[in-house]
Design a protein around this motif. Structure first.
Motif, PDB file in Angstrom:
ATOM      1  N   TYR A   1     -18.187  -1.492 -49.231  1.00 45.92           N
ATOM      2  CA  TYR A   1     -17.527  -0.542 -49.818  1.00 45.92           C
ATOM      3  C   TYR A   1     -16.266  -1.327 -50.778  1.00 45.92           C
ATOM      4  CZ  TYR A   1     -14.724   3.674 -50.674  1.00 45.92           C
ATOM      5  OH  TYR A   1     -14.016   4.764 -51.098  1.00 45.92           O
TER       6      TYR A   1
ATOM      7  N   ASN B   1     -13.316  -1.163 -51.484  1.00 42.09           N
ATOM      8  CA  ASN B   1     -11.856  -1.614 -50.930  1.00 42.09           C
ATOM      9  C   ASN B   1     -11.833  -2.939 -50.752  1.00 42.09           C
ATOM     10  OD1 ASN B   1     -13.555  -1.495 -48.683  1.00 42.09           O
ATOM     11  ND2 ASN B   1     -11.708  -1.420 -47.541  1.00 42.09           N
TER      12      ASN B   1
ATOM     13  N   HIS C   1      -9.644  -4.264 -56.638  1.00 42.80           N
ATOM     14  CA  HIS C   1      -8.706  -3.008 -55.910  1.00 42.80           C
ATOM     15  C   HIS C   1      -7.500  -3.785 -55.243  1.00 42.80           C
ATOM     16  CE1 HIS C   1      -9.877   0.823 -56.018  1.00 42.80           C
ATOM     17  NE2 HIS C   1     -11.055   0.905 -55.842  1.00 42.80           N
ATOM     18  N   ARG C   2      -7.835  -4.785 -54.746  1.00 43.62           N
ATOM     19  CA  ARG C   2      -6.670  -5.740 -54.187  1.00 43.62           C
ATOM     20  C   ARG C   2      -5.721  -5.738 -54.856  1.00 43.62           C
ATOM     21  NH1 ARG C   2      -8.245  -4.533 -49.634  1.00 43.62           N
ATOM     22  NH2 ARG C   2      -5.947  -4.031 -49.768  1.00 43.62           N
TER      23      ARG C   2
ATOM     24  N   HIS D   1      -3.664  -2.340 -55.929  1.00 43.70           N
ATOM     25  CA  HIS D   1      -2.754  -2.040 -54.784  1.00 43.70           C
ATOM     26  C   HIS D   1      -1.632  -2.916 -54.501  1.00 43.70           C
ATOM     27  CE1 HIS D   1      -6.696  -0.017 -53.168  1.00 43.70           C
ATOM     28  NE2 HIS D   1      -6.344   0.444 -54.299  1.00 43.70           N
TER      29      HIS D   1
ATOM     30  N   SER E   1     -13.280   6.638 -47.550  1.00 50.07           N
ATOM     31  CA  SER E   1     -12.400   6.910 -48.950  1.00 50.07           C
ATOM     32  C   SER E   1     -11.034   7.161 -48.464  1.00 50.07           C
ATOM     33  CB  SER E   1     -12.884   7.817 -50.027  1.00 50.07           C
ATOM     34  OG  SER E   1     -12.551   9.018 -49.456  1.00 50.07           O
TER      35      SER E   1
ATOM     36  N   ASN F   1      -8.964   5.928 -46.180  1.00 54.45           N
ATOM     37  CA  ASN F   1      -8.204   4.667 -46.129  1.00 54.45           C
ATOM     38  C   ASN F   1      -7.903   4.018 -47.259  1.00 54.45           C
ATOM     39  OD1 ASN F   1      -8.337   4.774 -43.277  1.00 54.45           O
ATOM     40  ND2 ASN F   1     -10.047   3.106 -42.793  1.00 54.45           N
ATOM     41  N   ILE F   2      -8.757   3.978 -48.257  1.00 59.15           N
ATOM     42  CA  ILE F   2      -8.621   3.356 -49.460  1.00 59.15           C
ATOM     43  C   ILE F   2      -7.555   4.246 -50.329  1.00 59.15           C
ATOM     44  CG2 ILE F   2     -10.373   4.381 -51.077  1.00 59.15           C
ATOM     45  CD1 ILE F   2     -10.959   1.654 -52.178  1.00 59.15           C
TER      46      ILE F   2
ATOM     47  N   GLU G   1      -3.840   3.563 -48.964  1.00 62.10           N
ATOM     48  CA  GLU G   1      -3.699   2.224 -49.416  1.00 62.10           C
ATOM     49  C   GLU G   1      -2.980   2.256 -50.675  1.00 62.10           C
ATOM     50  OE1 GLU G   1      -6.256  -1.257 -47.421  1.00 62.10           O
ATOM     51  OE2 GLU G   1      -6.776  -0.478 -49.166  1.00 62.10           O
ATOM     52  N   ARG G   2      -3.974   3.031 -51.703  1.00 61.43           N
ATOM     53  CA  ARG G   2      -3.820   2.991 -53.226  1.00 61.43           C
ATOM     54  C   ARG G   2      -2.468   3.600 -53.550  1.00 61.43           C
ATOM     55  NH1 ARG G   2      -8.604   5.574 -55.676  1.00 61.43           N
ATOM     56  NH2 ARG G   2      -9.944   3.517 -55.062  1.00 61.43           N
TER      57      ARG G   2
END
Lengths: 245, 245
Positions: free
Chosen positions: B23, B25, B30-31, B34, B150, B152-153, B156-157
């Motif tokens: 996935y 994330n 993405h890291r 965020h 999704s 979770n992401i 976080e986002r």
């Protein structure tokens, strides 16, 4: 972007200008490939991914063949499939591409399985096949016009790779030799067809957009290779992972 | 890869393991997004490209809707289109995504024109729409299962972007709040359907491959963004080019 009607020769000039700006000979991955700056594993990754393009070209051409309205057009287009699939086992462009992946030490079953393909390669190539099935015949033919620019890149590639890589021989590059005569013959026809049939502003714009689209297909394949295998060298989960060393 | 028949719960475990490995994330883009390591222009590039995904999701769902055999299944799937397209102008997920691109200072006509899109974004998203039209209904439904991962992401986002970027507000991130309840409801249904209908080894493999395919769609979109706008930061001809500074 001009919105007046171009003469056929002005349209050709405009199409060649798109190639001069967007054809993938300008991509840094290609420069690195020809200049000998890649490792054998990076050249393997290129050959493995580009195999999918070669393998799907007959499907692309058959998709268009099925839509062409006259025997004359179909005969012209059928020749492309014959060039790629050959007349007997071991002949044709797809088979010659496998001699390249063989020569690079890749397992043929692995190459043909497509298991190591980058998702970006698959999506770009599939986009090309879908484009030819979904757009007008004029746009589908125009999307082949990147072949106008391929003889130069092929000459550069063959001489550069032979000079710069000890693991490359003329035999492993056998794919490219027939393309030096096939591509100009094919692109002459496609260019003639497009100049003849794109006689409105709208159709001329569609033709130019089709060529931009196709340049994007080839370009994004190199983006994906460069990202995964050169810089930053971040291989997506499941894709071909070169062994260190 | 196991080739024995899994129980429905083992299949769910196998699907969750695919997400844990593939996935997006886990993608460095993405890291960076965020963690506040991107410039405003890089966040713009993300929002602009991701807009195409949002804008095509209703087409993806309508393509599947057209193939579903029962009113019950169609009612379930129709809700997804309602979520994305809304019930009146200015509502729904696509409109909320445009509030994000507005908030980032992107011209709405430019965003909607798709002129600045990366070719890699277009090809990945179009591959998803084609997949849902061409594969079995079971595979099409399974390809939506990335929504299992999704919530979770999204949490976080939203928290990461609000904390780390002065140009991001809760209003510009309004897209994400309803997704926190919509995605679990949708993925509960899809997971139930898949566990119920994938009762042969072959169908279970097809379901897992469909989820791998979809992870590849999301992943390759971030590969293309990272390559074009972060490292090496090489923008393809014609794509959105952030102004310096």
């Amino acid at each position: 972007m001009s919105d007046r009607l171009l003469t056929p020769d002005e349209l050709e000039t405009a199409l060649r200008a798109i190639g001069a700006e967007r054809y993938h000979n300008l991509h840094p991955f290609h420069r690195a490939l020809h200049d000998g700056r890649l490792s054998k594993a990076q050249v393997q990754a290129w050959a493995l991914n580009r195999y999918y393009y070669q393998a799907r070209i007959p499907a692309k051409d058959a998709t268009l063949l099925a839509r062409l309205p006259t025997a004359e057009l179909r005969r012209e287009w059928r020749r492309r499939i014959e060039d790629h699939d050959g007349t007997e086992p071991g002949t044709g462009g797809v088979a010659r591409w496998l001699r390249l992946t063989d020569g690079l030490g890749l397992d043929r079953d692995y190459v043909e399985s497509l298991d190591g393909l980058l998702p970006g390669t698959r999506f770009a190539v599939d986009a090309y096949v879908h484009f030819v099935g979904e757009r007008s015949i004029l746009e589908a033919i125009a999307s082949s016009l990147t072949e106008l620019f391929s003889p130069n890149i092929i000459s550069e590639r063959v001489s550069g790779m032979l000079r710069n890589y000890s693991f490359i021989t003329e035999e492993t590059l056998a794919y490219f030799t027939p393309r030096l005569t096939q591509a100009p013959r094919d692109s002459d026809f496609a260019l003639f067809y497009v100049k003849e049939h794109a006689r409105t502003v709208e159709r001329q714009q569609a033709v130019m957009d089709a060529l931009r689209f196709k340049c994007g297909v080839l370009w994004s394949m190199l983006d994906a290779l460069d990202y995964a295998y050169v810089a930053p060298g971040f291989v997506p989960p499941g894709a071909f992972a070169p062994r260190a060393g």
